[in-house]
Scaffold this motif. Structure first.
Motif, PDB file in Angstrom:
ATOM      1  N   MET A   1      18.658 -62.684 -41.582  1.00  0.00           N
ATOM      2  CA  MET A   1      19.784 -63.271 -42.025  1.00  0.00           C
ATOM      3  C   MET A   1      19.970 -64.832 -41.849  1.00  0.00           C
ATOM      4  N   ARG A   2      20.516 -65.252 -43.262  1.00  0.00           N
ATOM      5  CA  ARG A   2      20.500 -66.697 -43.272  1.00  0.00           C
ATOM      6  C   ARG A   2      21.746 -67.325 -42.465  1.00  0.00           C
ATOM      7  N   ALA A   3      21.742 -68.499 -41.803  1.00  0.00           N
ATOM      8  CA  ALA A   3      22.730 -69.137 -40.983  1.00  0.00           C
ATOM      9  C   ALA A   3      23.837 -69.063 -41.645  1.00  0.00           C
ATOM     10  N   GLU A   4      24.256 -69.409 -42.955  1.00  0.00           N
ATOM     11  CA  GLU A   4      25.432 -69.418 -43.447  1.00  0.00           C
ATOM     12  C   GLU A   4      25.960 -67.931 -43.663  1.00  0.00           C
ATOM     13  N   ASP A   5      25.059 -66.838 -43.704  1.00  0.00           N
ATOM     14  CA  ASP A   5      25.774 -65.611 -43.439  1.00  0.00           C
ATOM     15  C   ASP A   5      26.324 -65.200 -42.136  1.00  0.00           C
ATOM     16  N   VAL A   6      25.651 -65.635 -40.999  1.00  0.00           N
ATOM     17  CA  VAL A   6      25.910 -65.355 -39.908  1.00  0.00           C
ATOM     18  C   VAL A   6      27.194 -66.117 -39.448  1.00  0.00           C
ATOM     19  N   PHE A   7      27.469 -67.263 -39.829  1.00  0.00           N
ATOM     20  CA  PHE A   7      28.596 -68.112 -39.624  1.00  0.00           C
ATOM     21  C   PHE A   7      29.777 -67.187 -40.482  1.00  0.00           C
ATOM     22  N   ARG A   8      29.783 -66.898 -41.748  1.00  0.00           N
ATOM     23  CA  ARG A   8      30.508 -66.150 -42.363  1.00  0.00           C
ATOM     24  C   ARG A   8      30.936 -64.861 -41.909  1.00  0.00           C
ATOM     25  N   ASN A   9      30.006 -63.969 -41.227  1.00  0.00           N
ATOM     26  CA  ASN A   9      30.175 -62.946 -40.434  1.00  0.00           C
ATOM     27  C   ASN A   9      31.165 -63.103 -39.335  1.00  0.00           C
ATOM     28  N   ALA A  10      30.861 -64.298 -38.809  1.00  0.00           N
ATOM     29  CA  ALA A  10      31.650 -64.605 -37.320  1.00  0.00           C
ATOM     30  C   ALA A  10      33.127 -65.168 -37.897  1.00  0.00           C
ATOM     31  N   ASN A  11      33.256 -65.611 -38.919  1.00  0.00           N
ATOM     32  CA  ASN A  11      34.525 -66.142 -39.471  1.00  0.00           C
ATOM     33  C   ASN A  11      35.425 -64.862 -40.292  1.00  0.00           C
ATOM     34  N   GLU A  12      34.484 -63.898 -40.543  1.00  0.00           N
ATOM     35  CA  GLU A  12      35.319 -62.525 -40.915  1.00  0.00           C
ATOM     36  C   GLU A  12      35.855 -62.001 -39.665  1.00  0.00           C
ATOM     37  N   SER A  13      35.096 -62.119 -38.619  1.00  0.00           N
ATOM     38  CA  SER A  13      35.444 -61.335 -37.427  1.00  0.00           C
ATOM     39  C   SER A  13      36.674 -62.271 -36.915  1.00  0.00           C
ATOM     40  N   VAL A  14      36.848 -63.541 -36.824  1.00  0.00           N
ATOM     41  CA  VAL A  14      37.793 -64.319 -36.589  1.00  0.00           C
ATOM     42  C   VAL A  14      39.029 -63.788 -37.285  1.00  0.00           C
ATOM     43  N   ALA A  15      39.054 -63.741 -38.507  1.00  0.00           N
ATOM     44  CA  ALA A  15      40.304 -63.453 -39.712  1.00  0.00           C
ATOM     45  C   ALA A  15      40.682 -62.017 -39.363  1.00  0.00           C
ATOM     46  N   ALA A  16      39.709 -61.135 -39.080  1.00  0.00           N
ATOM     47  CA  ALA A  16      40.150 -59.711 -39.000  1.00  0.00           C
ATOM     48  C   ALA A  16      40.849 -59.641 -37.479  1.00  0.00           C
ATOM     49  N   LYS A  17      40.632 -60.105 -36.476  1.00  0.00           N
ATOM     50  CA  LYS A  17      41.101 -60.392 -35.444  1.00  0.00           C
ATOM     51  C   LYS A  17      42.534 -60.933 -35.356  1.00  0.00           C
ATOM     52  N   ALA A  18      42.587 -62.067 -36.012  1.00  0.00           N
ATOM     53  CA  ALA A  18      43.807 -62.537 -35.976  1.00  0.00           C
ATOM     54  C   ALA A  18      44.765 -61.794 -36.687  1.00  0.00           C
ATOM     55  N   ARG A  19      44.453 -60.964 -37.803  1.00  0.00           N
ATOM     56  CA  ARG A  19      45.220 -60.337 -38.588  1.00  0.00           C
ATOM     57  C   ARG A  19      45.883 -59.122 -37.679  1.00  0.00           C
ATOM     58  N   GLU A  20      45.014 -58.491 -37.140  1.00  0.00           N
ATOM     59  CA  GLU A  20      44.957 -57.287 -36.094  1.00  0.00           C
ATOM     60  C   GLU A  20      46.064 -57.555 -35.020  1.00  0.00           C
ATOM     61  N   LEU A  21      45.952 -58.855 -34.345  1.00  0.00           N
ATOM     62  CA  LEU A  21      47.086 -59.395 -33.517  1.00  0.00           C
ATOM     63  C   LEU A  21      48.149 -59.943 -33.798  1.00  0.00           C
ATOM     64  N   GLU A  22      48.029 -60.330 -35.192  1.00  0.00           N
ATOM     65  CA  GLU A  22      49.192 -61.090 -35.784  1.00  0.00           C
ATOM     66  C   GLU A  22      49.126 -62.448 -34.985  1.00  0.00           C
ATOM     67  N   PHE A  23      47.957 -63.009 -34.774  1.00  0.00           N
ATOM     68  CA  PHE A  23      48.068 -64.341 -34.245  1.00  0.00           C
ATOM     69  C   PHE A  23      47.401 -65.592 -35.199  1.00  0.00           C
ATOM     70  N   GLY A  24      48.506 -66.768 -35.052  1.00  0.00           N
ATOM     71  CA  GLY A  24      48.183 -67.615 -35.983  1.00  0.00           C
ATOM     72  C   GLY A  24      48.127 -67.609 -37.502  1.00  0.00           C
ATOM     73  N   LEU A  25      49.277 -66.675 -37.828  1.00  0.00           N
ATOM     74  CA  LEU A  25      49.271 -66.222 -39.269  1.00  0.00           C
ATOM     75  C   LEU A  25      49.600 -67.221 -40.101  1.00  0.00           C
ATOM     76  N   ASP A  26      50.419 -68.345 -39.595  1.00  0.00           N
ATOM     77  CA  ASP A  26      51.171 -69.154 -40.175  1.00  0.00           C
ATOM     78  C   ASP A  26      50.957 -70.565 -39.819  1.00  0.00           C
ATOM     79  N   GLN A  27      49.839 -70.837 -38.988  1.00  0.00           N
ATOM     80  CA  GLN A  27      49.267 -71.993 -38.631  1.00  0.00           C
ATOM     81  C   GLN A  27      47.613 -71.810 -38.879  1.00  0.00           C
ATOM     82  N   PRO A  28      47.026 -73.058 -38.811  1.00  0.00           N
ATOM     83  CA  PRO A  28      45.598 -73.134 -38.885  1.00  0.00           C
ATOM     84  C   PRO A  28      45.031 -72.537 -37.728  1.00  0.00           C
TER      85      PRO A  28
END
Length: 77
Positions: A1-28
């Protein structure tokens, strides 16, 4: 797996967890730069809405200025 795909997967996990916990939805939140350099751990600060807009094109990667992904459309921030 290429580095950019590993980083993208990590970011997808961050976004999914933030949505699940309703954390930081209105802030960076810190997302990883999705460039091709496996040693890069630069952060891209985005709201969930900005992240989803950037991710709306599957060929686009989040990168900081000067960091590229070969053959991809980068969202420069």
């Amino acid at each position: 797996m290429r580095a950019e795909d590993v980083f993208r997967n990590a970011n997808e996990s961050v976004a999914a967890k933030a949505r699940e916990l309703e954390f930081g939805l209105d802030q960076p939140l810190p997302f990883l730069c999705e460039c091709s350099d496996p040693r890069c751990f630069a952060h891209v600060m985005l709201t969930i809405e900005e992240y989803e807009e950037a991710r709306s094109d599957p060929r686009r990667y989040l990168t900081i200025s000067g960091h590229d992904v070969s053959g991809a459309r980068a969202k420069k921030l």
